[in-house]
Design a protein around this motif. Structure first.
Motif, PDB file in Angstrom:
ATOM      1  N   ARG A  25       0.826  -1.214   0.000  1.00  0.00           N
ATOM      2  CA  ARG A  25       0.000   0.000   0.000  1.00  0.00           C
ATOM      3  C   ARG A  25       0.860   1.263   0.000  1.00  0.00           C
ATOM      4  O   ARG A  25       0.567   2.220  -0.712  1.00  0.00           O
ATOM      5  CB  ARG A  25      -0.924   0.026   1.220  1.00  0.00           C
ATOM      6  CG  ARG A  25      -2.135  -0.840   1.063  1.00  0.00           C
ATOM      7  CD  ARG A  25      -2.956  -0.855   2.334  1.00  0.00           C
ATOM      8  NE  ARG A  25      -3.792   0.325   2.495  1.00  0.00           N
ATOM      9  CZ  ARG A  25      -5.017   0.431   2.019  1.00  0.00           C
ATOM     10  NH1 ARG A  25      -5.543  -0.565   1.336  1.00  0.00           N
ATOM     11  NH2 ARG A  25      -5.724   1.519   2.218  1.00  0.00           N
ATOM     12  N   VAL A  26       1.915   1.258   0.799  1.00  0.00           N
ATOM     13  CA  VAL A  26       2.806   2.423   0.877  1.00  0.00           C
ATOM     14  C   VAL A  26       3.380   2.715  -0.505  1.00  0.00           C
ATOM     15  O   VAL A  26       3.418   3.859  -0.957  1.00  0.00           O
ATOM     16  CB  VAL A  26       3.944   2.181   1.911  1.00  0.00           C
ATOM     17  CG1 VAL A  26       5.067   3.178   1.748  1.00  0.00           C
ATOM     18  CG2 VAL A  26       3.374   2.229   3.325  1.00  0.00           C
ATOM     19  N   GLU A  27       3.801   1.623  -1.185  1.00  0.00           N
ATOM     20  CA  GLU A  27       4.384   1.785  -2.514  1.00  0.00           C
ATOM     21  C   GLU A  27       3.345   2.257  -3.534  1.00  0.00           C
ATOM     22  O   GLU A  27       3.570   3.210  -4.262  1.00  0.00           O
ATOM     23  CB  GLU A  27       4.990   0.449  -2.960  1.00  0.00           C
ATOM     24  CG  GLU A  27       6.006   0.590  -4.060  1.00  0.00           C
ATOM     25  CD  GLU A  27       6.670  -0.740  -4.373  1.00  0.00           C
ATOM     26  OE1 GLU A  27       6.718  -1.098  -5.559  1.00  0.00           O
ATOM     27  OE2 GLU A  27       7.120  -1.405  -3.411  1.00  0.00           O
ATOM     28  N   LEU A  72       2.474  10.951  10.898  1.00  0.00           N
ATOM     29  CA  LEU A  72       1.035  10.773  10.935  1.00  0.00           C
ATOM     30  C   LEU A  72       0.320  11.998  10.373  1.00  0.00           C
ATOM     31  O   LEU A  72       0.465  13.104  10.890  1.00  0.00           O
ATOM     32  CB  LEU A  72       0.594  10.521  12.386  1.00  0.00           C
ATOM     33  CG  LEU A  72      -0.815   9.974  12.567  1.00  0.00           C
ATOM     34  CD1 LEU A  72      -0.924   8.590  11.953  1.00  0.00           C
ATOM     35  CD2 LEU A  72      -1.162   9.904  14.038  1.00  0.00           C
ATOM     36  N   ASP A  73      -0.399  11.801   9.277  1.00  0.00           N
ATOM     37  CA  ASP A  73      -1.305  12.830   8.779  1.00  0.00           C
ATOM     38  C   ASP A  73      -2.573  12.102   8.322  1.00  0.00           C
ATOM     39  O   ASP A  73      -2.649  10.866   8.414  1.00  0.00           O
ATOM     40  CB  ASP A  73      -0.672  13.672   7.660  1.00  0.00           C
ATOM     41  CG  ASP A  73      -0.282  12.861   6.431  1.00  0.00           C
ATOM     42  OD1 ASP A  73      -0.801  11.731   6.245  1.00  0.00           O
ATOM     43  OD2 ASP A  73       0.553  13.352   5.653  1.00  0.00           O
ATOM     44  N   ASP A  74      -3.565  12.829   7.853  1.00  0.00           N
ATOM     45  CA  ASP A  74      -4.836  12.192   7.498  1.00  0.00           C
ATOM     46  C   ASP A  74      -4.658  11.098   6.448  1.00  0.00           C
ATOM     47  O   ASP A  74      -5.253  10.030   6.541  1.00  0.00           O
ATOM     48  CB  ASP A  74      -5.841  13.239   6.997  1.00  0.00           C
ATOM     49  CG  ASP A  74      -6.284  14.167   8.125  1.00  0.00           C
ATOM     50  OD1 ASP A  74      -6.059  13.805   9.300  1.00  0.00           O
ATOM     51  OD2 ASP A  74      -6.835  15.241   7.837  1.00  0.00           O
ATOM     52  N   ARG A  75      -3.822  11.374   5.449  1.00  0.00           N
ATOM     53  CA  ARG A  75      -3.634  10.435   4.352  1.00  0.00           C
ATOM     54  C   ARG A  75      -2.928   9.151   4.819  1.00  0.00           C
ATOM     55  O   ARG A  75      -3.379   8.038   4.526  1.00  0.00           O
ATOM     56  CB  ARG A  75      -2.824  11.118   3.256  1.00  0.00           C
ATOM     57  CG  ARG A  75      -2.940  10.437   1.931  1.00  0.00           C
ATOM     58  CD  ARG A  75      -2.475  11.366   0.787  1.00  0.00           C
ATOM     59  NE  ARG A  75      -1.993  10.494  -0.275  1.00  0.00           N
ATOM     60  CZ  ARG A  75      -0.732  10.339  -0.579  1.00  0.00           C
ATOM     61  NH1 ARG A  75       0.203  11.015   0.040  1.00  0.00           N
ATOM     62  NH2 ARG A  75      -0.381   9.509  -1.528  1.00  0.00           N
ATOM     63  N   SER A  76      -1.816   9.313   5.571  1.00  0.00           N
ATOM     64  CA  SER A  76      -1.079   8.127   6.032  1.00  0.00           C
ATOM     65  C   SER A  76      -1.909   7.356   7.061  1.00  0.00           C
ATOM     66  O   SER A  76      -1.923   6.130   7.069  1.00  0.00           O
ATOM     67  CB  SER A  76       0.291   8.504   6.590  1.00  0.00           C
ATOM     68  OG  SER A  76       0.174   9.327   7.720  1.00  0.00           O
ATOM     69  N   TRP A  77      -2.641   8.074   7.923  1.00  0.00           N
ATOM     70  CA  TRP A  77      -3.482   7.424   8.930  1.00  0.00           C
ATOM     71  C   TRP A  77      -4.523   6.546   8.230  1.00  0.00           C
ATOM     72  O   TRP A  77      -4.696   5.390   8.570  1.00  0.00           O
ATOM     73  CB  TRP A  77      -4.167   8.476   9.811  1.00  0.00           C
ATOM     74  CG  TRP A  77      -5.077   7.868  10.836  1.00  0.00           C
ATOM     75  CD1 TRP A  77      -4.737   7.415  12.070  1.00  0.00           C
ATOM     76  CD2 TRP A  77      -6.480   7.611  10.695  1.00  0.00           C
ATOM     77  NE1 TRP A  77      -5.830   6.895  12.703  1.00  0.00           N
ATOM     78  CE2 TRP A  77      -6.922   7.008  11.880  1.00  0.00           C
ATOM     79  CE3 TRP A  77      -7.409   7.830   9.681  1.00  0.00           C
ATOM     80  CZ2 TRP A  77      -8.239   6.616  12.088  1.00  0.00           C
ATOM     81  CZ3 TRP A  77      -8.720   7.443   9.888  1.00  0.00           C
ATOM     82  CH2 TRP A  77      -9.131   6.850  11.078  1.00  0.00           C
ATOM     83  N   ALA A  78      -5.207   7.107   7.232  1.00  0.00           N
ATOM     84  CA  ALA A  78      -6.257   6.374   6.520  1.00  0.00           C
ATOM     85  C   ALA A  78      -5.683   5.167   5.786  1.00  0.00           C
ATOM     86  O   ALA A  78      -6.263   4.072   5.813  1.00  0.00           O
ATOM     87  CB  ALA A  78      -6.978   7.299   5.540  1.00  0.00           C
ATOM     88  N   ALA A  79      -4.526   5.345   5.133  1.00  0.00           N
ATOM     89  CA  ALA A  79      -3.911   4.246   4.385  1.00  0.00           C
ATOM     90  C   ALA A  79      -3.549   3.086   5.306  1.00  0.00           C
ATOM     91  O   ALA A  79      -3.813   1.922   5.005  1.00  0.00           O
ATOM     92  CB  ALA A  79      -2.670   4.743   3.652  1.00  0.00           C
ATOM     93  N   VAL A  80      -2.958   3.405   6.448  1.00  0.00           N
ATOM     94  CA  VAL A  80      -2.550   2.361   7.394  1.00  0.00           C
ATOM     95  C   VAL A  80      -3.779   1.742   8.051  1.00  0.00           C
ATOM     96  O   VAL A  80      -3.921   0.527   8.136  1.00  0.00           O
ATOM     97  CB  VAL A  80      -1.583   2.930   8.462  1.00  0.00           C
ATOM     98  CG1 VAL A  80      -1.326   1.918   9.558  1.00  0.00           C
ATOM     99  CG2 VAL A  80      -0.267   3.348   7.803  1.00  0.00           C
TER     100      VAL A  80
END
Length: 176
Positions: A25-27, A72-80
């Motif tokens: 997902r990160v990639e 941690l921001d909204d985008r990384s929080w949601a992705a994880v």
């Protein structure tokens, strides 16, 4: 924003799958600048199997948890958070709580290879065993103490009609 370690709660037994899913997902979502590392804390444990065989295996220190170093921001929080197998972040009121440096160091110290290895065994106090090697080979006895840290057991062995406490290593005894 700062890079901090957060703890993810996962379905138990899915830690490796979560790590793989998260890396993909990160990639695919281009989050390499937000998610930096994913760790599953493990430690080496020596198990003593039937007949004194020693088997080294890697055990998870915290089954059901994965550590993620991220900004941690909204985008990384949601992705994880929406990664399959992740049930949530560890924290209060739905807010992820980062680990302190001390907490992270304590967790990772358990996984380092300098820490003495743990030994697990199915031997228990009160069990009847046979000594399989050493000067008391072929003697039977009853376990009076188990010390997994040192890989030793105290066994009460009957020598010349008297109960005598003897310290033996796990690989010197076998269950009857």
């Amino acid at each position: 924003m700062s890079k901090k370690w957060y703890v993810l709660h996962t379905y138990s037994g899915y830690e490796n799958k979560v790590k793989t899913n998260l890396e993909i997902r990160v990639e695919t979502m281009g989050l390499e600048n937000n998610v930096f590392a994913i760790e599953i804390p493990t430690e080496m444990v020596t198990e003593i199997k039937e007949g004194g065989r020693r088997v080294e295996s890697e055990k998870k220190v915290f089954p059901g948890y994965v550590l993620v170093r991220m900004e941690l921001d909204d985008r990384s929080w949601a992705a994880v958070r929406n990664t399959p197998g992740v049930t949530g972040f560890v924290g209060s009121d739905g807010k992820p709580a980062p680990l302190t440096r001390d907490e992270y160091n304590k967790i990772m110290k358990r996984t380092s290879h300098e820490v003495p290895k743990k030994t697990s065994t199915t031997l228990e106090v009160g069990q009847t065993i046979k000594v399989v090697s050493g000067p008391l080979a072929e003697f039977d006895g009853v376990i009076s103490e188990v010390a997994p840290e040192s890989g030793k057991v105290k066994v009460m062995v009957s020598i010349f009609g008297r109960e005598t406490p003897v310290e033996l290593s796990f690989d010197q005894v076998a269950r009857i």
